[in-house]
Design an enzyme around this catalytic site. Sequence first.
Site: not given
Length: 249
Positions: A154, A162
Amino acid sequence: MLLTIRYLFLIISLIFFSTNNSFKEDQLRYSRVRNAYNEKENTLDQLLEKSAIKKSELNIYLRAFKSENLIELWGKNASDTKYKLIKTYEVCNTSGRLGPKRMQGDYQIPEGFYHIDRFNPYSNYHLSLGINYPNASDKILGEKGRLGGDIFIHGACVTIGCLPITDEQIKELYIFCVEAKNNGQYTIPVTIFPAKLSDTRYQLLSNSKIATEEKVGLWSDLKKGYQLFNDTKTLPSISFKNDGRHIVN
């Protein structure tokens, strides 16, 4: 009766519209995706031209390396067999240690063989590409009932597991993935490695203080996939064994 007929007609119309609307067209309904195309499509076109890849035939593969904080974007024409390195993106923040993710809240970035399973055009982190953690191996080896989820590549530059690459970089990578999926690439594979697994690096990891039998087993499987792709520039076939290990061919 008339209302029922109208209702059925509406449902049929919606189904017809959705099945005739391309994935790219659907994504372009979102302002962040439109802005990403406005800002990054020329760069995408230039990178594909440099690699002799047609946009209409683009297939892609992603390799992430935790130790080096990098994501490699590889691509090819659908009719080709071998991939070419298109671009490398820097992961701007990290969390956890080397080794797989085994439970929710451990701050670990997963390691293993995955694929993109979601496109989020209205993410809290600008745009995001979902990774199918937990995969079959994670479900066997992870803590039952507490595996967690929602692992993404992201934007922004924050993470608790992440792979963030900043808003500017995710705009570009996101539209590469949109183009590939729009071309019919049902599965966009993503392999997350602890590091670039040369023979030397693998031996160092296997003999390190953080090494366990389970980790070394995973790293051994990942090394096979790493080496096969480096040697052939083609994707290995991956299947999952009942003990959480992998068959890599």
